[in-house]
Every structure is written in C-alpha cells, then in structure tokens.
Design a protein around this motif. Structure first.
Motif, short mmCIF file in Angstrom:
data_model
loop_
_atom_site.label_atom_id
_atom_site.label_comp_id
_atom_site.label_asym_id
_atom_site.label_seq_id
_atom_site.Cartn_x
_atom_site.Cartn_y
_atom_site.Cartn_z
N UNK A 49 92.63 -69.15 -45.12
CA UNK A 49 93.49 -67.87 -45.65
C UNK A 49 92.70 -66.65 -45.61
N UNK A 50 91.47 -66.60 -46.25
CA UNK A 50 90.49 -65.63 -46.46
C UNK A 50 90.14 -64.84 -45.06
N UNK A 51 90.12 -65.87 -44.00
CA UNK A 51 89.66 -65.41 -42.56
C UNK A 51 90.69 -64.64 -42.03
N UNK A 52 92.06 -65.09 -42.08
CA UNK A 52 93.32 -64.30 -41.63
C UNK A 52 93.27 -62.84 -42.19
N UNK A 78 95.38 -54.28 -53.88
CA UNK A 78 94.50 -53.68 -53.25
C UNK A 78 94.63 -51.93 -53.51
N UNK A 79 95.72 -51.75 -53.30
CA UNK A 79 96.07 -50.07 -53.35
C UNK A 79 95.86 -49.86 -55.09
N UNK A 80 96.42 -50.65 -55.79
CA UNK A 80 96.62 -50.41 -57.33
C UNK A 80 95.05 -50.28 -57.66
N UNK A 81 94.32 -51.02 -56.99
CA UNK A 81 92.65 -51.12 -57.62
C UNK A 81 91.97 -49.81 -57.02
N UNK A 82 92.29 -49.43 -55.79
CA UNK A 82 91.62 -48.55 -55.09
C UNK A 82 91.84 -47.12 -55.31
N UNK A 83 93.19 -46.78 -55.67
CA UNK A 83 93.87 -45.69 -55.70
C UNK A 83 93.24 -44.99 -56.82
N UNK A 84 93.14 -45.42 -58.10
CA UNK A 84 92.29 -44.55 -59.21
C UNK A 84 90.90 -44.12 -58.77
N UNK A 85 90.04 -44.92 -57.65
CA UNK A 85 88.91 -44.70 -57.54
C UNK A 85 89.04 -43.60 -56.44
N UNK A 86 89.86 -43.58 -55.53
CA UNK A 86 89.88 -42.27 -54.57
C UNK A 86 90.43 -41.08 -55.37
N UNK A 87 91.33 -41.20 -56.39
CA UNK A 87 91.89 -40.19 -57.21
C UNK A 87 90.68 -39.34 -57.61
N UNK A 88 89.82 -40.31 -58.23
CA UNK A 88 88.51 -39.62 -58.93
C UNK A 88 87.65 -38.80 -57.94
N UNK A 132 82.59 -56.31 -51.18
CA UNK A 132 83.72 -56.52 -51.14
C UNK A 132 84.18 -58.02 -51.14
N UNK A 133 84.82 -58.79 -52.05
CA UNK A 133 85.31 -59.94 -52.10
C UNK A 133 86.80 -60.08 -52.14
N UNK A 134 87.33 -60.40 -50.78
CA UNK A 134 88.77 -60.23 -50.55
C UNK A 134 89.38 -61.27 -51.57
N UNK A 135 88.76 -62.22 -51.85
CA UNK A 135 89.49 -63.28 -52.64
C UNK A 135 89.95 -62.81 -54.00
N UNK A 136 89.28 -61.80 -54.67
CA UNK A 136 89.83 -60.91 -55.96
C UNK A 136 91.20 -60.46 -55.78
N UNK A 137 91.37 -60.08 -54.56
CA UNK A 137 93.14 -59.54 -54.41
C UNK A 137 94.14 -60.47 -54.04
N UNK A 138 93.67 -61.80 -53.62
CA UNK A 138 94.60 -62.64 -53.19
C UNK A 138 95.44 -63.41 -54.29
N UNK A 139 96.78 -63.11 -54.73
CA UNK A 139 97.32 -63.76 -55.70
C UNK A 139 97.60 -65.25 -55.56
N UNK A 144 101.49 -61.22 -47.99
CA UNK A 144 100.29 -60.05 -47.58
C UNK A 144 100.53 -58.68 -48.21
N UNK A 145 102.14 -58.42 -48.03
CA UNK A 145 102.35 -57.09 -48.94
C UNK A 145 102.00 -56.86 -50.38
N UNK A 146 102.17 -57.96 -51.04
CA UNK A 146 101.79 -58.03 -52.58
C UNK A 146 100.24 -58.01 -52.54
N UNK A 147 99.64 -58.58 -51.73
CA UNK A 147 97.99 -58.50 -51.84
C UNK A 147 97.60 -56.95 -51.51
N UNK A 148 98.08 -56.30 -50.35
CA UNK A 148 97.83 -55.16 -50.12
C UNK A 148 98.12 -54.22 -51.27
N UNK A 149 99.36 -54.33 -52.08
CA UNK A 149 99.67 -53.53 -52.90
C UNK A 149 98.77 -53.56 -54.14
#
Length: 136
Positions: free
Chosen positions: A62-65, A126-136, A36-43, A119-124
């Motif tokens: 920022x990544x620590x918070x 993450x959802x856009x990335x993980x939702x297709x994985x969960x759907x499979x 898990x690399x959080x920096x990939x999801x930070x706009x 923060x909301x944009x970043x979590x969104x």
C-alpha cells in the motif's frame, strides 16, 4: 552585533527540493526517507480495506502506491503512464516508493478508483498535519 535572520519560504524550500530531485536524485530520496513517514498518515481502515479486499497477499505494498501518487502530485506528472515510465527508468524512485517491480497502468487505475475514499481521507489527514506548519 546585530543578528540577521533569513525568512524561509515554502516557495524556496520547494524550489530547493525540486533542484535536488533533478540534479541529485539519491540525495533527494534519502532526504525524504529521513523526514517523511507515509505510514503515519494512512488510516487503519485503509490498511484493512487494502489488505483484506482480495483475501490474499498483495504483490505491491500500500505504501508503494501511495508514495508514487504523492510524488506524482509533488512533481506534476500528468499521467499514470508517465509515472510508470519514470518508475521503470529511475531505480531510486522505484526503491523509494517500495516497488520491487513496477505495476502496470490498469493496476494503478484500479487502485485509485477502488480506494478513492480512503486516499482522500489520507490526504486530508496530511493537510490537517501540514497546514498549521505552513500557516506559521
């Protein structure tokens, strides 16, 4: 010879991660660091807003918070004060998040209030990335 497959479930995976977190904390954080690399999801706009907001160097990355907030949601830690206490007590948690020292409660509150939209944009994202994985 018949092949038998075991369907992985999100519930089982989450349960395994939770057990690892409880019984083998160093392995849990090592697993997260590997996958898990959080920096990939930070706009980029979030980076810019966070580091340019004060016009000076920040004491905490920022990544620590964000790592702390994600873990607060994964393992339902109800309050920032409890999260801060866990950061003080658990060296592995503190190191995983990237804190050399633990911020105080007002700083966490200011971070969440001041950057709520980012923060909301970043979590969104993450959802856009993980939702297709969960759907499979």
């Amino acid at each position: 010879m018949a092949n038998y497959y075991h369907q992985l479930s999100l519930k089982d995976t989450f349960s395994d991660c939770k057990d690892l977190f409880i019984y083998d904390v160093p392995s849990f954080f090592q697993l997260l660091e590997q996958h898990f690399d959080i920096s990939l999801f930070i706009p980029q706009t979030f980076y810019h807003a966070f580091y340019q907001h004060l016009g000076r160097k920040r004491d905490y990355p920022l990544t620590a918070f964000l790592s702390a907030l994600i873990l607060q949601k994964i393992f339902p830690i109800p309050t920032d004060s409890l999260l801060i206490l866990l950061l003080h007590l658990c060296k592995e948690l503190r190191e995983f998040c990237g804190f050399s020292k633990v911020p105080d409660a007002p700083l966490f509150t200011r971070f969440k209030l001041g950057f709520a939209g980012h923060i909301e944009l970043m979590f969104q994202q993450m959802v856009d990335y993980t939702e297709p994985i969960c759907q499979q």
